[in-house]
Design a protein around this motif. Sequence first.
Motif, PDB file in Angstrom:
ATOM      1  N   VAL A   9       0.867  -1.182   0.000  1.00  0.00           N
ATOM      2  CA  VAL A   9       0.000   0.000   0.000  1.00  0.00           C
ATOM      3  C   VAL A   9       0.902   1.229   0.000  1.00  0.00           C
ATOM      4  O   VAL A   9       1.674   1.442   0.948  1.00  0.00           O
ATOM      5  CB  VAL A   9      -0.939   0.012   1.223  1.00  0.00           C
ATOM      6  CG1 VAL A   9      -1.880   1.214   1.149  1.00  0.00           C
ATOM      7  CG2 VAL A   9      -1.737  -1.288   1.307  1.00  0.00           C
ATOM      8  N   ASN A  10       0.818   2.033  -1.069  1.00  0.00           N
ATOM      9  CA  ASN A  10       1.665   3.213  -1.221  1.00  0.00           C
ATOM     10  C   ASN A  10       0.918   4.462  -0.777  1.00  0.00           C
ATOM     11  O   ASN A  10      -0.245   4.669  -1.131  1.00  0.00           O
ATOM     12  CB  ASN A  10       2.115   3.346  -2.678  1.00  0.00           C
ATOM     13  CG  ASN A  10       2.983   2.181  -3.111  1.00  0.00           C
ATOM     14  OD1 ASN A  10       3.567   1.485  -2.273  1.00  0.00           O
ATOM     15  ND2 ASN A  10       3.079   1.948  -4.404  1.00  0.00           N
ATOM     16  N   LEU A  11       1.601   5.292  -0.001  1.00  0.00           N
ATOM     17  CA  LEU A  11       0.992   6.460   0.637  1.00  0.00           C
ATOM     18  C   LEU A  11       1.575   7.755   0.090  1.00  0.00           C
ATOM     19  O   LEU A  11       2.783   7.832  -0.208  1.00  0.00           O
ATOM     20  CB  LEU A  11       1.212   6.404   2.146  1.00  0.00           C
ATOM     21  CG  LEU A  11       0.780   5.114   2.852  1.00  0.00           C
ATOM     22  CD1 LEU A  11       1.129   5.191   4.334  1.00  0.00           C
ATOM     23  CD2 LEU A  11      -0.712   4.875   2.663  1.00  0.00           C
TER      24      LEU A  11
ATOM     25  N   GLU B  86      -2.158   4.207  -4.033  1.00  0.00           N
ATOM     26  CA  GLU B  86      -2.397   3.010  -4.836  1.00  0.00           C
ATOM     27  C   GLU B  86      -2.026   1.790  -4.012  1.00  0.00           C
ATOM     28  O   GLU B  86      -1.364   1.892  -2.972  1.00  0.00           O
ATOM     29  CB  GLU B  86      -1.546   3.023  -6.114  1.00  0.00           C
ATOM     30  CG  GLU B  86      -0.051   3.012  -5.821  1.00  0.00           C
ATOM     31  CD  GLU B  86       0.815   3.217  -7.037  1.00  0.00           C
ATOM     32  OE1 GLU B  86       0.277   3.537  -8.105  1.00  0.00           O
ATOM     33  OE2 GLU B  86       2.053   3.067  -6.898  1.00  0.00           O
ATOM     34  N   THR B  87      -2.469   0.632  -4.473  1.00  0.00           N
ATOM     35  CA  THR B  87      -2.021  -0.627  -3.896  1.00  0.00           C
ATOM     36  C   THR B  87      -1.356  -1.453  -4.991  1.00  0.00           C
ATOM     37  O   THR B  87      -1.565  -1.210  -6.183  1.00  0.00           O
ATOM     38  CB  THR B  87      -3.185  -1.429  -3.283  1.00  0.00           C
ATOM     39  OG1 THR B  87      -4.094  -1.798  -4.317  1.00  0.00           O
ATOM     40  CG2 THR B  87      -3.914  -0.617  -2.228  1.00  0.00           C
ATOM     41  N   GLU B  88      -0.535  -2.413  -4.582  1.00  0.00           N
ATOM     42  CA  GLU B  88       0.168  -3.275  -5.529  1.00  0.00           C
ATOM     43  C   GLU B  88       0.053  -4.724  -5.072  1.00  0.00           C
ATOM     44  O   GLU B  88       0.238  -5.013  -3.882  1.00  0.00           O
ATOM     45  CB  GLU B  88       1.664  -2.919  -5.605  1.00  0.00           C
ATOM     46  CG  GLU B  88       1.982  -1.495  -6.000  1.00  0.00           C
ATOM     47  CD  GLU B  88       3.463  -1.191  -5.860  1.00  0.00           C
ATOM     48  OE1 GLU B  88       3.881  -0.126  -6.342  1.00  0.00           O
ATOM     49  OE2 GLU B  88       4.207  -2.005  -5.258  1.00  0.00           O
ATOM     50  N   VAL B  89      -0.251  -5.588  -5.994  1.00  0.00           N
ATOM     51  CA  VAL B  89      -0.124  -7.026  -5.748  1.00  0.00           C
ATOM     52  C   VAL B  89       1.170  -7.447  -6.413  1.00  0.00           C
ATOM     53  O   VAL B  89       1.337  -7.298  -7.623  1.00  0.00           O
ATOM     54  CB  VAL B  89      -1.315  -7.813  -6.315  1.00  0.00           C
ATOM     55  CG1 VAL B  89      -1.071  -9.311  -6.172  1.00  0.00           C
ATOM     56  CG2 VAL B  89      -2.603  -7.413  -5.609  1.00  0.00           C
ATOM     57  N   TYR B  90       2.093  -7.959  -5.604  1.00  0.00           N
ATOM     58  CA  TYR B  90       3.429  -8.257  -6.112  1.00  0.00           C
ATOM     59  C   TYR B  90       3.543  -9.750  -6.400  1.00  0.00           C
ATOM     60  O   TYR B  90       3.502 -10.575  -5.495  1.00  0.00           O
ATOM     61  CB  TYR B  90       4.477  -7.830  -5.086  1.00  0.00           C
ATOM     62  CG  TYR B  90       5.813  -7.498  -5.704  1.00  0.00           C
ATOM     63  CD1 TYR B  90       6.021  -6.267  -6.305  1.00  0.00           C
ATOM     64  CD2 TYR B  90       6.848  -8.429  -5.717  1.00  0.00           C
ATOM     65  CE1 TYR B  90       7.237  -5.956  -6.891  1.00  0.00           C
ATOM     66  CE2 TYR B  90       8.059  -8.128  -6.295  1.00  0.00           C
ATOM     67  CZ  TYR B  90       8.262  -6.891  -6.875  1.00  0.00           C
ATOM     68  OH  TYR B  90       9.467  -6.588  -7.472  1.00  0.00           O
ATOM     69  N   GLY B  91       3.632 -10.084  -7.683  1.00  0.00           N
ATOM     70  CA  GLY B  91       3.700 -11.489  -8.057  1.00  0.00           C
ATOM     71  C   GLY B  91       2.310 -12.075  -8.250  1.00  0.00           C
ATOM     72  O   GLY B  91       1.321 -11.375  -8.456  1.00  0.00           O
ATOM     73  N   MET B  92       2.224 -13.400  -8.174  1.00  0.00           N
ATOM     74  CA  MET B  92       0.979 -14.109  -8.431  1.00  0.00           C
ATOM     75  C   MET B  92       0.047 -14.041  -7.212  1.00  0.00           C
ATOM     76  O   MET B  92       0.501 -13.871  -6.080  1.00  0.00           O
ATOM     77  CB  MET B  92       1.266 -15.562  -8.787  1.00  0.00           C
ATOM     78  CG  MET B  92       2.210 -15.730  -9.974  1.00  0.00           C
ATOM     79  SD  MET B  92       1.580 -14.995 -11.502  1.00  0.00           S
ATOM     80  CE  MET B  92       0.207 -16.087 -11.852  1.00  0.00           C
TER      81      MET B  92
END
Length: 301
Positions: free
Chosen positions: A187-189, A261-267
């Motif tokens: 989660v990026n702030l 924004e949020t990020e899903v890293y990988g699968m």
Amino acid sequence: MKQLIECVPNFSEGRRPEVIGAIAEPFKNTPGCYLFDCRADEDHNRLVVSLVGSPEPVQTALIAAAKIAVRHIDMETHAGGHPRIGAVDVIPFTPLRNMTMPECADLARSFGERFYRETEIPVYFYEEAALRPDRRRLEVVRRGQYEALKKEVADPARHPDVGEPRLHPRAGATVIGARKFLVAFNVNLGTTDVAVAKRIAEAIRASSGGLCHVKGIGLALKDRGLVQVSLNVTDHEKNPLYRVTEFVRTEARRWGVEVVETEVYGMVPAAALMSSAEYYMRIAGFDPAQIIELRLLEMMG
């Protein structure tokens, strides 16, 4: 029947494209091993690879990639935002088909012996493959990171599970285990104050009394002018991604900071995303069987 496993090895390299490419090559070219995702992060200085395949070809590809990593990564000079103790930092196995978790744990332990024989990198076992109860949690094994471990490895309490009580002179040590699906979720702030991210990470992680099955650290994304709450959700069914996101959002607003924004890293398992889509879209009576692609996969076996 054919066994399938998932494996998500993490390498301490996220900045040199030529090294990243070389490490990924065995995963692309080993029959029976399928490369699903290969993702490098410059701030973390880390490469996360997602593989699926039968146990033997996956292990063969891992050994080949590890030998490449040893040649190109020197832990004496490595620096990055993500905790690490080795060039091949962690290798987790997850059972996918026709394999139980205890069988996967046995696989991790036998592979750890082979890994040490072929690379001379000492091995620690974690999660379901742990030989000691105090080593189940990855963060405990990595306490103090490479710099502390190279001083403490001679202490019997920090001896490797496989190998001599010393680190590889370039590659450090590797943690190998068996576990459930893990969702790497960031989660990026919208702030440059990394203290905010660190305070939120402390509040949310289970070890500090936050959400169960959640691990977290706060990092600065200097090139982007943001900070990140970097999270591992080890059981997305018990604490879904929407709940994790809203926890971070609520805490961030205490400092007048918003989620960018949020990020899903990988699968990621489809169910981990579907539960959040259902929550945010307020879908009534949603059934995963309504998703065409999942029904097609079920029909295809």
